[in-house]
Write an enzyme that holds these catalytic residues in place. Structure first.
Site, PDB file in Angstrom:
ATOM      1  CG  HIS A 256      -2.139  -0.886   1.059  1.00  0.00           C
ATOM      2  ND1 HIS A 256      -2.977  -0.827  -0.036  1.00  0.00           N
ATOM      3  CD2 HIS A 256      -2.621  -1.871   1.877  1.00  0.00           C
ATOM      4  CE1 HIS A 256      -3.933  -1.736   0.109  1.00  0.00           C
ATOM      5  NE2 HIS A 256      -3.732  -2.397   1.247  1.00  0.00           N
ATOM      6  CG  ASP A 319      -2.984  -3.590   5.575  1.00  0.00           C
ATOM      7  OD1 ASP A 319      -2.051  -2.779   5.700  1.00  0.00           O
ATOM      8  OD2 ASP A 319      -4.088  -3.277   5.097  1.00  0.00           O
ATOM      9  CD  GLU A 320      -5.999  -5.202   2.100  1.00  0.00           C
ATOM     10  OE1 GLU A 320      -7.133  -5.717   2.029  1.00  0.00           O
ATOM     11  OE2 GLU A 320      -5.775  -4.007   1.838  1.00  0.00           O
ATOM     12  CG  ASN A 321       3.415  -7.801   0.344  1.00  0.00           C
ATOM     13  OD1 ASN A 321       3.317  -7.621  -0.875  1.00  0.00           O
ATOM     14  ND2 ASN A 321       4.546  -8.164   0.919  1.00  0.00           N
ATOM     15  CD  GLU A 371      -2.773  -8.586   6.705  1.00  0.00           C
ATOM     16  OE1 GLU A 371      -3.492  -8.391   5.723  1.00  0.00           O
ATOM     17  OE2 GLU A 371      -2.926  -7.975   7.790  1.00  0.00           O
TER      18      GLU A 371
END
Length: 678
Positions: A256, A319-321, A371
């Protein structure tokens, strides 16, 4: 025959709001830990004064002064003889007396408790810290009641303290920027319901929102000109601190980070042209953990940003890698192989382990999304859980401190009742006493993909007050009907603070209708809600940062009261029919049946509302079927198979979305149809 007359719109509102017309003394939110009432009434008049004893500080004097102004505004009583509460205001016989022992510290676990006692002559608030006293003043404002003789504080004895120490609201200002005044009014709302942490999500793929004097390209290249100056940040932090609220910043890494990489592409894993992301969702760009020059950059950046936020915690996201840019890059794959890393999450753990001493060096405690909860991560970090309860409880069982956000995602348009029953420590979790101590509390999360400064209040409030109660009040306070009763009044109190969750609606409807006459639109809007979860932005491709957020789905609000009340009326009628319930149901159905004619007139001058034409027509047809069903029930007349088939076809059609919204009265009308068939 049932009387087939329409109730005037103004009277219809009373059906919905009638339950809210109760003595406000019993409408506290959050509910105190302990409360006893007595018959005494402490009258408020022009002679009302506030005094402070003990060891007060400037913060308490300022909040006591604000209390006087708010009390005056709430009652219309001229309290201007006491302009500001000062050290000289120490008369122990004052109508409102505050006893405080010391200045509270803005830190996790500070004493926020207070005692409040009222008799016919005086209200006394006693607290160890000024933060506790400020909470007591908020409770006292909620206690203001009235009768034929005027306004008064009812007789109560209260002991109150929070169940959880961390009661937060995440406000995302990166996906859509939120001006300082929006942040401030939401801080006022938080203080009113005793929340104590503002978590500011300050950068993402769409923008970096804080001025950096060390790396000025972050605001020059990566913000679209929408960012907080360092003076803005100091102003927000001071405003929050004045209300006993901590401000925790989040600067998300390593994913992000499109905005950061747009300004400093040399730190990217993949060499490409980077520009700010205009869509929302999860993207592949990620920092390169194998680049040794990245860590001095991060140290300088976090050191500068940490200096703006005095709180002990800094959130690093994590998060959200997707891992795709790492797994597709030869030199990063070679690095992973050389270090025995089996997957990209092992590399992210390596990155976090490199980042942790940087955060420690700034004097802060690192926290991140769940995460980062991976083997090998030190236990002096805090895990914020968003993907489910399993990771949350596993983290505390392994000795990590944790915060719950799963179940508190208010951007998903779920009802207050859903969030209200989401307890951080349910019996089903089977936690020991020591493990429960590791649960710091929770945070409501307001991600801003689908909101702007104009609509954000309506997505936060009043539902977040229910979350605030869940994190403050005893677990035994869990009656949903009573929660909604008190939430109605809390919503009005929040509006009085300047929040726009109610006020924004009429201007937006006038804009959409291109007219001062919005009655037909309002009838429709009151029975629809935006699509829930992530369905509104289908495939993350329907909206960009530049899309209009002034459409039907934006004026429609979550957890509509009218459908909820109507559904309860139908359930009550089917369980035990009564002429009064039958009449109310008939009148609502008649309004909805007839409204489409007027809505079509609105459409002539409002093409933007054409996306709601199907909803309006389906509402009319559905209501007509409901009227037929109600008549059959009333006459105890058997329906034929063709009518039932046709009616259920109408029900199915009415479930279709329009304008990214859904009708919320389909289920109760379907119940009527099925009852008629029986």
């Amino acid at each position: 025959m049932i009387r087939k007359s329409i109730l005037l719109f103004g009277l219809m509102v009373l059906v919905v709001m009638g339950d809210a017309q109760v003595n406000n003394a019993f409408s506290l939110m959050p509910v105190p830990s302990q409360l006893e009432t007595n018959s005494k009434k402490c009258r408020i008049n022009e002679g009302t004064r506030v005094a402070v004893k003990g060891h007060p500080d400037a913060r308490l004097f300022a909040e006591a002064s604000r209390f006087v102004r708010r009390l005056s505004n709430k009652t219309g009583i001229f309290l201007d003889k006491q302009g500001f509460v000062a050290a000289s205001d120490s008369n122990e016989h004052a109508l409102v007396l505050i006893n405080v022992q010391r200045q509270g510290n803005l830190k996790l676990g500070e004493d926020e408790s207070y005692n409040l006692a009222t008799n016919e002559n005086q209200v006394v608030i006693t607290a160890n810290t000024d933060i506790g006293a400020i909470h007591g003043l908020e409770t006292l404002l909620q206690l203001v009641s009235s009768d034929e003789n005027g306004y008064y504080f009812p007789g109560v004895t209260i002991f109150d303290e929070p169940r959880f120490a961390w009661r937060g609201l995440l406000l995302d200002v990166a996906l859509h920027f939120m001006p300082v005044d929006v942040v401030k009014r939401n801080l006022d709302g938080m203080a009113a319901v005793k929340m104590n942490v503002l978590h500011m999500h300050l950068c993402n793929d769409q923008g970096f929102r804080v001025e950096s004097k060390v790396f000025p390209r972050l605001q020059k290249v990566a913000s679209d000109g929408q960012y907080y100056t360092q003076e803005d940040i100091k102003e927000i932090v001071a405003y929050a601190g004045q209300r006993g609220i901590r401000v925790v910043p989040e600067f998300v890494v390593p994913a992000h980070t499109t905005a950061i990489l747009t300004a400093y592409p040399e730190f990217a894993s993949v060499k490409r042209d980077y520009t700010l992301q205009r869509y929302f969702g999860v993207f592949n760009p990620v920092m390169d953990p194998t680049n040794e020059k990245l860590y001095p950059f991060l140290e300088k950046l976090y050191t500068e940003m940490a200096s703006l936020f005095p709180d002990a915690y800094v959130h690093i996201g994590g998060d959200e890698n997707t891992g795709k840019d790492w797994e597709s890059t030869p030199h990063i794959k070679s690095f992973m192989q050389a270090h025995g890393m089996k997957n990209y999450m092992a590399l992210q753990t390596y990155f976090n382990q490199r980042l942790l001493p940087i955060i420690r060096k700034t004097g802060k405690i690192m926290m991140g999304w769940d995460e980062i909860f991976q083997p090998g991560v030190p236990k002096d970090i805090v895990i914020q859980s968003w993907r489910g309860n399993e990771a949350f409880y596993n983290s505390v069982k392994q000795g990590y401190k944790a915060i719950l956000s799963y179940g508190y995602y208010i951007d998903l348009i779920q009802p207050a009742s859903y969030h209200y029953v989401n307890d951080p420590t349910p019996d089903s979790a089977r936690l020991t006493g020591e493990q429960k101590k590791l649960i710091l509390g929770g945070e409501a999360t307001m991600w801003s993909e689908m909101v702007t400064a104009e609509t954000v209040d309506s997505r936060i409030w009043p539902r977040t007050a229910a979350i605030a109660e869940r994190l403050w009040s005893p677990a035994t306070v869990n009656n949903i009907d009573d929660m909604y009763r008190r939430l109605n009044i809390t919503s009005l109190n929040l509006e009085a603070l300047g929040l726009q969750h109610i006020a924004y609606k009429q201007p937006m409807m006038r804009q959409l209708a291109n007219s001062y006459d919005t009655k037909a639109l309002e009838v429709l809007v009151n029975v629809i809600e935006p699509l829930k979860i992530y369905e509104r932005n289908q495939g993350d491709t329907m909206y960009t940062v530049f899309s209009p957020f002034t459409k039907l789905a934006d004026v429609a609000t979550p957890d509509q009261e009218l459908p909820r009340v109507f559904n309860k009326q139908v359930d009550s009628f089917l369980a035990k029919p009564s002429p009064e319930l039958e009449k109310n149901i008939w009148e609502w159905l008649t309004v909805w049946k007839n409204n489409d004619v007027q809505f079509k007139i609105v459409l002539r001058n409002a093409p933007v509302l054409r996306e709601g034409a199907g909803l309006s027509e389906n509402l009319s047809l559905l209501a007509s079927a409901g009227l037929d069903a109600l008549q059959h029930i009333h006459d105890k007349q058997k329906v034929n198979a063709d009518w039932l088939k046709q009616s259920l076809t109408i029900v199915a059609a009415a479930r279709q979305q329009g304008g990214r919204c859904e009708l919320q009265v389909v289920d109760p009308i379907e119940k009527l149809i099925k009852q008629a068939a029986e």
